[in-house]
Write a protein that holds these residues in place. Structure first.
Motif, PDB file in Angstrom:
ATOM      1  N   MET A  78       0.699  -1.145   0.023  1.00  0.00           N
ATOM      2  CA  MET A  78       0.068  -0.022  -0.160  1.00  0.00           C
ATOM      3  C   MET A  78       0.760   1.467  -0.084  1.00  0.00           C
ATOM      4  SD  MET A  78      -3.265  -0.392   2.491  1.00  0.00           S
ATOM      5  CE  MET A  78      -4.852  -0.205   1.707  1.00  0.00           C
ATOM      6  N   CYS A  79       1.742   1.120   0.639  1.00  0.00           N
ATOM      7  CA  CYS A  79       2.857   2.416   0.760  1.00  0.00           C
ATOM      8  C   CYS A  79       4.388   2.093   0.420  1.00  0.00           C
ATOM      9  CB  CYS A  79       2.755   2.867   2.182  1.00  0.00           C
ATOM     10  SG  CYS A  79       1.265   3.499   2.503  1.00  0.00           S
ATOM     11  N   ALA A  80       4.604   1.893  -1.007  1.00  0.00           N
ATOM     12  CA  ALA A  80       5.731   0.922  -1.519  1.00  0.00           C
ATOM     13  C   ALA A  80       6.887   1.876  -1.581  1.00  0.00           C
ATOM     14  CB  ALA A  80       5.236   0.141  -2.693  1.00  0.00           C
ATOM     15  N   GLY A  82      12.331  -0.788  -0.982  1.00  0.00           N
ATOM     16  CA  GLY A  82      12.873  -2.182  -0.635  1.00  0.00           C
ATOM     17  C   GLY A  82      11.901  -3.277  -0.445  1.00  0.00           C
ATOM     18  N   LYS A  83      11.103  -3.098   0.245  1.00  0.00           N
ATOM     19  CA  LYS A  83       9.921  -4.185   0.793  1.00  0.00           C
ATOM     20  C   LYS A  83       9.260  -4.815  -0.485  1.00  0.00           C
ATOM     21  CE  LYS A  83       9.655  -2.410   5.524  1.00  0.00           C
ATOM     22  NZ  LYS A  83       9.957  -0.886   5.070  1.00  0.00           N
ATOM     23  N   ASN A  96       2.021   0.410  -4.523  1.00  0.00           N
ATOM     24  CA  ASN A  96       1.345   1.941  -4.363  1.00  0.00           C
ATOM     25  C   ASN A  96       2.116   2.831  -3.751  1.00  0.00           C
ATOM     26  OD1 ASN A  96      -1.253   3.447  -4.794  1.00  0.00           O
ATOM     27  ND2 ASN A  96      -1.043   3.379  -2.640  1.00  0.00           N
ATOM     28  N   ASP A  97       1.866   4.156  -4.117  1.00  0.00           N
ATOM     29  CA  ASP A  97       2.488   5.383  -3.068  1.00  0.00           C
ATOM     30  C   ASP A  97       1.842   6.340  -3.730  1.00  0.00           C
ATOM     31  OD1 ASP A  97       4.902   5.314  -0.968  1.00  0.00           O
ATOM     32  OD2 ASP A  97       4.367   7.103  -2.049  1.00  0.00           O
ATOM     33  N   ARG A  98       1.262   7.207  -2.845  1.00  0.00           N
ATOM     34  CA  ARG A  98       0.545   8.446  -3.319  1.00  0.00           C
ATOM     35  C   ARG A  98       1.446   9.631  -3.678  1.00  0.00           C
ATOM     36  NH1 ARG A  98      -3.297  11.689   0.967  1.00  0.00           N
ATOM     37  NH2 ARG A  98      -1.100  11.948   1.837  1.00  0.00           N
ATOM     38  N   HIS A 117      -2.491   5.660  -5.553  1.00  0.00           N
ATOM     39  CA  HIS A 117      -3.515   5.976  -4.618  1.00  0.00           C
ATOM     40  C   HIS A 117      -3.551   6.489  -3.451  1.00  0.00           C
ATOM     41  CE1 HIS A 117      -5.652   4.469  -8.607  1.00  0.00           C
ATOM     42  NE2 HIS A 117      -5.036   3.257  -8.149  1.00  0.00           N
ATOM     43  N   ALA A 133      -4.165   5.226   0.044  1.00  0.00           N
ATOM     44  CA  ALA A 133      -4.220   4.165   0.663  1.00  0.00           C
ATOM     45  C   ALA A 133      -5.438   4.270   1.646  1.00  0.00           C
ATOM     46  CB  ALA A 133      -3.034   3.610   1.455  1.00  0.00           C
ATOM     47  N   ASP A 180       3.072  -0.650   5.323  1.00  0.00           N
ATOM     48  CA  ASP A 180       4.535  -0.064   5.877  1.00  0.00           C
ATOM     49  C   ASP A 180       3.992   1.540   6.008  1.00  0.00           C
ATOM     50  OD1 ASP A 180       6.721  -0.014   6.781  1.00  0.00           O
ATOM     51  OD2 ASP A 180       7.707   0.502   5.046  1.00  0.00           O
ATOM     52  N   ALA A 181       3.222   1.863   6.932  1.00  0.00           N
ATOM     53  CA  ALA A 181       2.545   3.212   7.147  1.00  0.00           C
ATOM     54  C   ALA A 181       3.575   4.282   7.276  1.00  0.00           C
ATOM     55  CB  ALA A 181       1.612   3.204   8.341  1.00  0.00           C
TER      56      ALA A 181
HETATM   57  C1  SAM Z   1       7.535   4.264   5.381  1.00  0.00           C
HETATM   58  S1  SAM Z   1       7.309   4.963   3.938  1.00  0.00           S
HETATM   59  C2  SAM Z   1       7.454   3.437   3.090  1.00  0.00           C
HETATM   60  C3  SAM Z   1       8.665   2.581   2.836  1.00  0.00           C
HETATM   61  C4  SAM Z   1       8.610   1.257   1.852  1.00  0.00           C
HETATM   62  N1  SAM Z   1       7.494   0.407   2.087  1.00  0.00           N
HETATM   63  C5  SAM Z   1       9.939   0.748   1.696  1.00  0.00           C
HETATM   64  O1  SAM Z   1      10.021  -0.336   2.135  1.00  0.00           O
HETATM   65  O2  SAM Z   1      10.566   1.367   0.542  1.00  0.00           O
HETATM   66  C6  SAM Z   1       5.729   5.261   3.669  1.00  0.00           C
HETATM   67  C7  SAM Z   1       5.148   5.839   2.159  1.00  0.00           C
HETATM   68  O3  SAM Z   1       3.784   6.112   2.232  1.00  0.00           O
HETATM   69  C8  SAM Z   1       3.757   7.105   1.293  1.00  0.00           C
HETATM   70  N2  SAM Z   1       2.375   7.513   1.625  1.00  0.00           N
HETATM   71  C9  SAM Z   1       2.087   8.802   2.568  1.00  0.00           C
HETATM   72  N3  SAM Z   1       0.796   8.710   2.699  1.00  0.00           N
HETATM   73  C10 SAM Z   1       0.186   7.973   1.768  1.00  0.00           C
HETATM   74  C11 SAM Z   1      -1.319   7.494   1.429  1.00  0.00           C
HETATM   75  N4  SAM Z   1      -2.176   8.192   1.812  1.00  0.00           N
HETATM   76  N5  SAM Z   1      -1.264   6.686   0.492  1.00  0.00           N
HETATM   77  C12 SAM Z   1      -0.424   6.012   0.054  1.00  0.00           C
HETATM   78  N6  SAM Z   1       0.861   6.140   0.173  1.00  0.00           N
HETATM   79  C13 SAM Z   1       1.051   7.109   1.178  1.00  0.00           C
HETATM   80  C14 SAM Z   1       4.699   7.875   1.523  1.00  0.00           C
HETATM   81  O4  SAM Z   1       5.016   8.679   0.298  1.00  0.00           O
HETATM   82  C15 SAM Z   1       5.779   7.023   1.642  1.00  0.00           C
HETATM   83  O5  SAM Z   1       6.776   6.742   0.669  1.00  0.00           O
END
Ligand code: SAM
Length: 263
Positions: free
Chosen positions: A69-71, A75-76, A93-95, A124, A126, A143-144
């Motif tokens: 959802m928040c990619a 890395g993950k 996905n990443d907004r 989108h 998330a 991964d919020a």
């Molecule tokens: C902790 S990081 C993710 C790290 C990622 N999982 C990795 O392993 O590289 C959180 C991500 O959430 C995204 N984000 C923030 N608000 C969001 C939303 N409402 N919907 C989707 N993504 C969002 C941010 O842009 C950020 O890239």
């Protein structure tokens, strides 16, 4: 950097971590060694060993439909994609459009055509996912976005943004995303909720809130301290999940993780 803000930050976390806070803070300021991901990748990718453990804890199997959802930066997603080996589907996905560009580069530069042809990158919110897709995915990684205290300690810009109200706001946002993940995952499917936060509000607090409203829909899996995905990391049990803290792990973490199963 405002001295008052620094003092509020310090007292907020020393209240939670007591005498442990000084050691935690000292280690969070240092850059720690990344784990080198190399298996099935075109080039190496370095990420925090505790972050790797969170992605492995989702236990993705070939053929599954998976949502990250928040990619970004990705890395993950690389770990999820190499577990799928080009089978099933992965929506990454990443907004943020800037971060999505980095995600796209990470995917293209590290995964072979075979391992990335099943990946769709989307942008989108998330928190609104459940409005559009319900009961679709076998596995979801959430991964919020979180307080990321390691960044707060290293950067005055992050410190300026931090406040007790912000950790509360982030926990509300994470709860909305987690509720959306519950809608989007299939019955019997798994959600792995993770953050790199030290704030209990953003960790167990988010699950507490979810259970108050939707305990009819999810079970929380008891994660063992001996889980294989931890390898040589030392985790601590919390009310609902595991916390990997850097003072006990040569600087790896912090990562909180909890596994939820949809009934
Ligand atoms: C902790 S990081 C993710 C790290 C990622 N999982 C990795 O392993 O590289 C959180 C991500 O959430 C995204 N984000 C923030 N608000 C969001 C939303 N409402 N919907 C989707 N993504 C969002 C941010 O842009 C950020 O890239």
């Amino acid at each position: 950097m405002s001295k008052k803000q620094k003092k509020t930050f310090e007292s907020y976390y020393s209240e939670i971590y007591k005498s442990r806070w000084t050691e935690l803070k000292d280690i969070l300021i240092k850059d720690s060694d990344g784990f080198c991901l190399s298996d099935n990748l075109l080039q190496n990718y370095y990420l925090d060993p505790a972050s790797r453990a969170a992605a492995l804890a989702l236990n993705v199997q070939q053929g599954e439909s998976v949502l990250d959802m928040c990619a970004a930066p990705g890395g993950k997603t690389l770990i999820l994609a190499t577990a799928l080996r080009g089978t099933g589907t992965l929506v990454s996905n990443d907004r943020s459009s800037d971060r999505r560009r980095r995600l796209k580069d990470v995917i293209n530069n590290h995964l072979s055509e075979k391992f990335r042809q099943n990946i769709t990158i989307t942008g989108h919110d998330a928190a609104k996912w459940g409005l559009f897709e319900q009961n679709i995915y076998d596995k979801i990684l959430l991964d919020a976005p979180c307080s990321s205290e390691a960044h707060v300690l290293k950067s005055s810009t992050h410190l300026q943004r931090w406040s007790p109200a912000r950790t509360k706001q982030l926990s509300i946002q994470a709860h909305a995303m987690l509720a959306a993940a519950v809608d989007a995952v299939k019955p019997g499917g798994v959600i792995l909720y993770s953050t790199c936060s030290l704030s209990p509000l953003e960790n167990d607090g988010v699950i507490d809130k979810l259970l108050k409203k939707r305990s009819d829909l999810v079970d929380i899996e008891n994660l063992s301290l001996n889980s294989g995905f931890l390898e040589d990391l030392s985790a601590e049990s919390t009310k609902y999940g595991l916390h990997i803290l850097p003072d006990k792990n040569n600087g790896a973490g912090p990562i909180f993780m909890a596994r939820l199963i949809k009934k």
